[in-house]
Design a protein around this motif. Structure first.
Motif, PDB file in Angstrom:
ATOM      1  N   GLN A 249       0.601  -1.133  -0.027  1.00 50.95           N
ATOM      2  CA  GLN A 249      -0.285  -0.193  -0.189  1.00 50.95           C
ATOM      3  C   GLN A 249       1.058   1.093  -0.214  1.00 50.95           C
ATOM      4  O   GLN A 249       0.854   2.060   0.735  1.00 50.95           O
TER       5      GLN A 249
ATOM      6  N   LEU B 264       5.943   5.680  -4.672  1.00 49.55           N
ATOM      7  CA  LEU B 264       5.302   5.439  -6.034  1.00 49.55           C
ATOM      8  C   LEU B 264       6.287   6.496  -6.467  1.00 49.55           C
ATOM      9  O   LEU B 264       6.802   5.606  -7.657  1.00 49.55           O
TER      10      LEU B 264
ATOM     11  N   TYR C 277      -1.364   0.831 -10.453  1.00 50.52           N
ATOM     12  CA  TYR C 277      -2.286   0.065 -10.132  1.00 50.52           C
ATOM     13  C   TYR C 277      -1.730  -0.794  -8.844  1.00 50.52           C
ATOM     14  O   TYR C 277      -1.294  -1.212  -8.886  1.00 50.52           O
ATOM     15  N   ASP C 278      -3.383  -0.762  -8.406  1.00 49.38           N
ATOM     16  CA  ASP C 278      -2.870  -2.095  -7.011  1.00 49.38           C
ATOM     17  C   ASP C 278      -3.720  -3.271  -7.108  1.00 49.38           C
ATOM     18  O   ASP C 278      -3.126  -3.648  -6.305  1.00 49.38           O
TER      19      ASP C 278
ATOM     20  N   LEU D 158      -3.572   4.551  -8.997  1.00 47.54           N
ATOM     21  CA  LEU D 158      -3.227   5.515  -8.299  1.00 47.54           C
ATOM     22  C   LEU D 158      -2.154   6.488  -8.811  1.00 47.54           C
ATOM     23  O   LEU D 158      -1.349   6.767  -7.889  1.00 47.54           O
TER      24      LEU D 158
ATOM     25  N   LEU E  75       0.400  11.603  -9.658  1.00 46.05           N
ATOM     26  CA  LEU E  75       0.418  11.003  -8.601  1.00 46.05           C
ATOM     27  C   LEU E  75      -0.992  10.961  -7.443  1.00 46.05           C
ATOM     28  O   LEU E  75      -0.664  12.087  -6.459  1.00 46.05           O
TER      29      LEU E  75
ATOM     30  N   GLU F 202      -2.859   9.900  -2.976  1.00 44.29           N
ATOM     31  CA  GLU F 202      -2.889   9.945  -2.286  1.00 44.29           C
ATOM     32  C   GLU F 202      -3.618   8.730  -1.608  1.00 44.29           C
ATOM     33  O   GLU F 202      -4.780   9.524  -1.902  1.00 44.29           O
ATOM     34  N   LYS F 203      -3.559   7.464  -1.680  1.00 46.70           N
ATOM     35  CA  LYS F 203      -5.267   6.617  -1.388  1.00 46.70           C
ATOM     36  C   LYS F 203      -5.635   6.819  -0.187  1.00 46.70           C
ATOM     37  O   LYS F 203      -4.676   6.864   0.672  1.00 46.70           O
TER      38      LYS F 203
ATOM     39  N   TRP G  55      -6.514   3.575   1.948  1.00 44.93           N
ATOM     40  CA  TRP G  55      -5.691   2.330   1.556  1.00 44.93           C
ATOM     41  C   TRP G  55      -7.110   1.201   2.174  1.00 44.93           C
ATOM     42  O   TRP G  55      -7.778   0.130   1.600  1.00 44.93           O
TER      43      TRP G  55
ATOM     44  N   GLN H 211      -9.701   0.000   0.313  1.00 43.88           N
ATOM     45  CA  GLN H 211      -9.105  -0.660  -1.488  1.00 43.88           C
ATOM     46  C   GLN H 211      -9.927  -2.280  -0.751  1.00 43.88           C
ATOM     47  O   GLN H 211     -10.063  -2.854  -0.322  1.00 43.88           O
TER      48      GLN H 211
END
Length: 220
Positions: free
Chosen positions: A80, A86, A111-112, A123, A154, A156-157, A159, A162
């Protein structure tokens, strides 16, 4: 190109604002009456993968836009990662691909999960080109990497939003069928949902929730 990381509350506020309309739009547009018509599953795609500890390059394409030599790479990251990670992975990917490819610009799509490859990268992306600009590829010769820098877009997710591996696989099956149909049928989503729920032995409502969850994940 240097990026400054914003405070986390900025990212969370932005995601909260995006989360509500994403749910409202999906629920509003979703047909609620499943039909009995059977839909064939789409053919599975296969990719040659190159895996390292932090990422896997799952696809590589030469991009034909003009006379410049450009490549695009689809990269599935492991774990993650945050934006700084990244950025670090971007350097690793370029170090790897420049050992075999010669280009004037490169695009890395992150991609995650491999299920999302071929869709908009959840992402974000990195460009390696003159001034970090994809459109300036013709400003340098192929392989002149010392004249290139990174441009990052980019994300910032959050997570905890997800999808699990199982959910991602269900969404992939659903999306393949839906995209393959190319139909104006207003009940198409419901038909696909019914077909996938039968295939995976799930309630249609569960499949619908998975598709909604992926829509929100992609938007955040």
């Amino acid at each position: 190109m240097t990026t400054k990381r914003k405070p986390r509350w900025v990212y969370r506020l932005r995601r909260a604002l995006l989360f509500i309309p994403a749910i409202v739009l999906t629920v509003y547009a979703w047909p609620h009456e499943p039909a009995d018509e059977e839909i064939d599953d789409a053919a599975a795609q296969t990719d040659v993968t190159r895996e390292t500890g932090r990422y896997t390059i799952v696809a590589r394409q030469a991009v034909k836009e003009d006379e410049s030599v450009r490549y695009a790479y689809d990269v599935v990251v492991h774990g993650q990662p945050d934006v700084e990670t990244l950025q670090s992975i971007s350097h690793d990917v370029i170090d790897e691909v420049t050992a075999r490819d010669t280009f004037q610009a490169a695009l890395i799509r992150f991609y995650d999960h491999e299920a999302y490859v071929g869709t908009e990268s959840p992402l974000g992306e990195a460009v390696f080109a003159p001034d970090g600009d994809w459109s300036l590829a013709d400003m340098t010769e192929p392989g002149t990497y010392e004249d290139m820098t990174f441009g990052w877009q980019l994300i910032e997710k959050e997570w905890d939003a997800q999808l699990t591996d199982q959910e991602a696989n269900v969404w992939e099956a659903w999306n393949r069928v839906y995209e393959a149909e190319q139909s104006d049928d207003p009940d198409l989503k419901a038909k696909v949902t019914r077909a996938i729920s039968t295939k995976y032995d799930l309630n249609p409502e569960t499949v619908q929730q998975i598709v909604l969850k992926q829509n929100v994940w992609a938007a955040l």
